[in-house]
Scaffold this active site. Structure first.
Site, PDB file in Angstrom:
ATOM      1  N   SER A 113       0.792  -1.226   0.000  1.00 47.50           N
ATOM      2  CA  SER A 113       0.000   0.000   0.000  1.00 47.50           C
ATOM      3  C   SER A 113       0.829   1.283   0.000  1.00 47.50           C
ATOM      4  CB  SER A 113      -0.950  -0.038   1.196  1.00 47.50           C
ATOM      5  OG  SER A 113      -1.846   1.016   1.139  1.00 47.50           O
ATOM      6  N   HIS A 114       0.708   2.034   1.070  1.00 46.64           N
ATOM      7  CA  HIS A 114       1.317   3.358   1.167  1.00 46.64           C
ATOM      8  C   HIS A 114       2.756   3.307   1.674  1.00 46.64           C
ATOM      9  CE1 HIS A 114      -0.542   1.893   4.740  1.00 46.64           C
ATOM     10  NE2 HIS A 114       0.242   2.682   5.458  1.00 46.64           N
ATOM     11  N   ASP A 277      -2.516   6.386  -3.325  1.00 48.70           N
ATOM     12  CA  ASP A 277      -1.350   5.740  -2.720  1.00 48.70           C
ATOM     13  C   ASP A 277      -0.753   4.635  -3.585  1.00 48.70           C
ATOM     14  OD1 ASP A 277      -3.357   3.854  -2.405  1.00 48.70           O
ATOM     15  OD2 ASP A 277      -2.584   3.134  -0.495  1.00 48.70           O
ATOM     16  N   ASP A 279      -1.027   1.425  -3.918  1.00 47.55           N
ATOM     17  CA  ASP A 279      -1.885   0.452  -4.595  1.00 47.55           C
ATOM     18  C   ASP A 279      -3.210   1.052  -5.065  1.00 47.55           C
ATOM     19  OD1 ASP A 279      -2.673   0.725  -1.930  1.00 47.55           O
ATOM     20  OD2 ASP A 279      -3.554  -1.275  -1.856  1.00 47.55           O
ATOM     21  N   ASP A 281      -5.731   2.600  -3.573  1.00 45.98           N
ATOM     22  CA  ASP A 281      -7.017   2.545  -2.869  1.00 45.98           C
ATOM     23  C   ASP A 281      -7.272   3.752  -1.964  1.00 45.98           C
ATOM     24  OD1 ASP A 281      -5.167   1.793  -0.976  1.00 45.98           O
ATOM     25  OD2 ASP A 281      -6.147  -0.090  -0.418  1.00 45.98           O
ATOM     26  N   ARG A 282      -6.245   4.542  -1.686  1.00 44.62           N
ATOM     27  CA  ARG A 282      -6.466   5.733  -0.845  1.00 44.62           C
ATOM     28  C   ARG A 282      -6.610   6.981  -1.703  1.00 44.62           C
ATOM     29  NH1 ARG A 282      -2.794   5.483   4.546  1.00 44.62           N
ATOM     30  NH2 ARG A 282      -3.228   3.316   5.040  1.00 44.62           N
ATOM     31  N   LYS A 376     -11.436  -0.082  -0.650  1.00 43.67           N
ATOM     32  CA  LYS A 376     -11.522   1.356  -0.804  1.00 43.67           C
ATOM     33  C   LYS A 376     -10.973   1.696  -2.181  1.00 43.67           C
ATOM     34  CE  LYS A 376      -7.424   2.078   2.120  1.00 43.67           C
ATOM     35  NZ  LYS A 376      -7.292   0.851   2.927  1.00 43.67           N
TER      36      LYS A 376
HETATM   37  C1  VG1 Z   1      -3.701   1.723   8.173  1.00 48.51           C
HETATM   38  C2  VG1 Z   1      -4.895   2.629   8.325  1.00 48.51           C
HETATM   39  C3  VG1 Z   1      -6.175   1.850   8.096  1.00 48.51           C
HETATM   40  C4  VG1 Z   1      -6.115   1.170   6.715  1.00 48.51           C
HETATM   41  C5  VG1 Z   1      -4.868   0.334   6.597  1.00 48.51           C
HETATM   42  C6  VG1 Z   1      -4.695  -0.249   5.208  1.00 48.51           C
HETATM   43  O1  VG1 Z   1      -3.755   0.691   9.130  1.00 48.51           O
HETATM   44  O2  VG1 Z   1      -4.905   3.249   9.584  1.00 48.51           O
HETATM   45  O3  VG1 Z   1      -7.270   2.715   8.203  1.00 48.51           O
HETATM   46  O4  VG1 Z   1      -7.242   0.360   6.524  1.00 48.51           O
HETATM   47  O5  VG1 Z   1      -3.714   1.132   6.877  1.00 48.51           O
HETATM   48  O6  VG1 Z   1      -4.604   0.759   4.243  1.00 48.51           O
HETATM   49  P1  VG1 Z   1      -2.948   0.743  10.508  1.00 48.51           P
HETATM   50  O7  VG1 Z   1      -3.230  -0.577  11.154  1.00 48.51           O
HETATM   51  O8  VG1 Z   1      -1.504   0.967  10.148  1.00 48.51           O
HETATM   52  O9  VG1 Z   1      -3.488   1.898  11.267  1.00 48.51           O
HETATM   53  V1  VG1 Z   1      -3.802   0.487   2.766  1.00 48.51           V
HETATM   54  O10 VG1 Z   1      -4.048   1.752   1.813  1.00 48.51           O
HETATM   55  O11 VG1 Z   1      -2.963  -0.725   3.136  1.00 48.51           O
HETATM   56  O12 VG1 Z   1      -4.609  -0.771   2.097  1.00 48.51           O
HETATM   57 CO    CO Z   2      -3.435   1.376  -0.057  1.00 53.08          CO
END
Ligand code: VG1
Ligand code: CO
Length: 543
Positions: A113-114, A277, A279, A281-282, A376
């Protein structure tokens, strides 16, 4: 070509977090590490023989190698067909879309992800089920349990499959179909929003900037925004996906999407700005010199949903993660529809959407989405905003200010303390949990604590219970302080503090959130003993 059964030793650390298994690339590169996890997935999901799977990732370092391994293992485990995005690439929402559209037996998504990408950075893997959404807690737990006792995995001895040209090939008895990563997704977007109205807006001189952050959404944004919708060439910046995201941190917030922030707060700023981000989704939404908090964005999309063709009949309900501000609750109340509060992570929204209980979902962490997929969806949020802007013909800032005037403003901020020593972070949480009784009823200036608890969620659809989802300090006036340990970090522990205060008085809506929340922030630091327990006096990121 023959199927080989390889003996292996179990790893004890393959516990999926908020959104799948995330580790540094060198951890994934250890012999048998990825293979063990993939076999644990296959052993847990019980796919019928000949089932179809979707595989794709955000294109980060190790994506291609991982996909070859997964394909050969899928062939050895009896899958009949795998749909792969060209080049091994699929954004997370596009993967969800493809799983649903082609009725496959779920999919495997490769992404951290991010988090940054590269040889020393992060990699991740997760299984999404047949509804296109992340595996439930129960399946996730089953995969982890398997991973601790695994003794062998199955893989096909075969040459790598070419993933760069569209079309089919075979791997043993399994068919591999390389599909266009963008088209299914783009068609879905066209079916949800008023593309003609957005096209008209963009040709009227309304300027936009979309920062793909050298991540997976570049090709999607170019195809949809510049291609189908006619945004000026160059409206998409950092649009070429790179294995290391150009050395950046593909997290669309005010700190990491600084290129875009500078443009949107500079002279001659465009009318609308957005970023997504790693991937895809954000999303982060900006107006000219104006930032929309993700919690407000969810509330605002809900309040204006009927302006978009897909939602013109209204919403069944709204769901938000517990730390997300209650701005959406106010809209749900006004619309007389239910609002659900779930633990952090998209996996909790799936059951609610499948049961038809909610249409829109969101998280404070720059995540918004709807029942069009089960993840998302960054670009979806951007198109939804553009659809609303095209219909209302007002600036982003005016739309948000009118929203606050009508519903009140939920001031909101999140403080992240990254890479803390794990023991110290656990110590803070432990200390807070032990303080519930002494804190209840206590007053700090105008704030008095009504109750404290550790958030627990009972899924209204399958009855499963998820405990210890974050410590909440709830004040009499509705303000909240929440503490949670992140489940996506790969270094030490990340502690998040979420702060929220409601303000009905319009004359105070112009305040900066940090000013409005000053006292709450002091209370949060004070009662957690954060500074003395962790040695940190400043957060890593404030959003
Ligand atoms: C973070 C965010 C959460 C989100 C998750 C995955 O998790 O706070 O809201 O669903 O990332 O996002 P954490 O446990 O680090 O707070 V991403 O864009 O991976 O799919
Ligand atoms: Co993501």
């Amino acid at each position: 070509m023959s199927i080989r059964t390889v003996s292996t030793q179990a790893f004890s650390d393959q516990k999926p977090g908020t959104s799948g298994l995330r580790k540094k690339v060198p951890v994934f590169q250890q012999a048998n590490y990825l293979e063990n996890f993939v076999q644990s997935i296959f052993d847990s999901i019980e796919a019928p023989k000949g089932a179809t799977l979707v595989v794709g990732g955000d294109g980060r370092y190790y994506n291609r190698e991982a996909i070859q391994i997964i394909l050969k293992m899928a062939a050895a485990n009896g899958f009949g067909k795998v749909l792969v995005g060209r080049g091994g690439i699929l954004s997370t929402p596009a993967a969800s879309c493809v799983i649903r559209k082609h009725n496959t037996f779920g999919g495997i998504i490769l992404s951290a992800s991010h988090n940054p990408g590269g040889p020393k950075e992060d990699f991740g893997i997760k299984y999404n089920r047949t509804n296109g959404g992340p595996a439930t807690e129960t399946v996730t737990e089953a995969i982890f349990t398997k991973s601790k006792t695994i003794t062998s995995y199955r893989i096909l001895d075969a040459a790598d499959v070419s993933l760069d040209a569209l079309g089919s090939s075979t791997l043993g008895e399994m068919k591999v179909e390389v599909i266009d990563a963008v088209s299914d997704y783009a068609e879905l977007m066209e079916s949800l929003f008023d593309f003609n109205a957005i096209r008209a807006l963009l040709s009227s001189g309304f300027r936009i900037k979309f920062d793909a952050m050298h991540a997976v959404n570049g090709p999607y944004a170019k195809d949809i925004l510049e291609g189908r919708l006619g945004a000026a060439a160059g409206s998409v910046m950092n649009g070429i996906p790179l294995e290391d995201f150009g050395g950046g941190h593909p997290d669309p917030n005010l700190t990491y999407a600084h290129d875009l922030v500078e443009i949107m707060y500079g002279d001659n700023a465009p009318d609308f700005g957005a970023a997504s981000d790693g991937d895809g989704d954000r999303n982060m939404i900006l107006g000219k010199h104006f930032f929309v908090t993700p919690s407000d964005s969810l509330a605002l999309l809900a309040a204006n949903a009927t302006l978009a063709p897909a939602y013109k009949k209204g919403l069944a309900g709204i769901a938000r993660s517990m730390p997300t501000s209650a701005a959406a609750d106010r809209v749900a109340h006004a619309l007389n529809i239910p609002c659900f509060e779930t633990p952090t992570g998209w996996k909790f929204f799936g059951n609610l959407m499948d049961a038809g209980k909610v249409t829109l979902c969101g998280e404070e962490s720059f995540g918004t989405g709807s029942d069009h997929v089960r993840e998302k969806d960054g670009l979806w949020a951007v198109l939804f905003w553009l659809n609303i802007l095209a219909a209302r013909k007002q600036s982003v800032e005016n739309i948000v200010r009118e929203h606050w005037a009508k519903y009140g403003r939920n001031f909101y901020s999140r403080y992240d303390y990254e890479a803390l020593p794990t023991e110290a972070a656990n110590g803070v949480m432990q200390h807070l949990r032990e303080s519930f009784t002494s804190l209840t009823g206590k007053s700090f200036g105008k704030y008095s604590i009504k109750t404290c608890d550790d958030f627990s969620y009972t899924d209204p659809v399958d009855g499963s219970v998820s405990k210890n989802q974050g410590v909440r300090i709830l004040f009499s006036d509705g303000s909240r302080i929440i503490y949670r340990l992140s489940g996506t970090g790969t270094e030490g522990a990340t502690l998040r503090i979420y702060l929220e205060a409601f303000e009905a008085d319009v004359s105070r809506h112009h305040l900066d959130a940090q000013v409005a929340l000053k006292e709450l922030i002091e209370i949060a630091l004070n009662v957690s003993e954060l500074k003395s327990r962790t040695g940190r006096d400043k957060p890593t990121v404030i959003t």
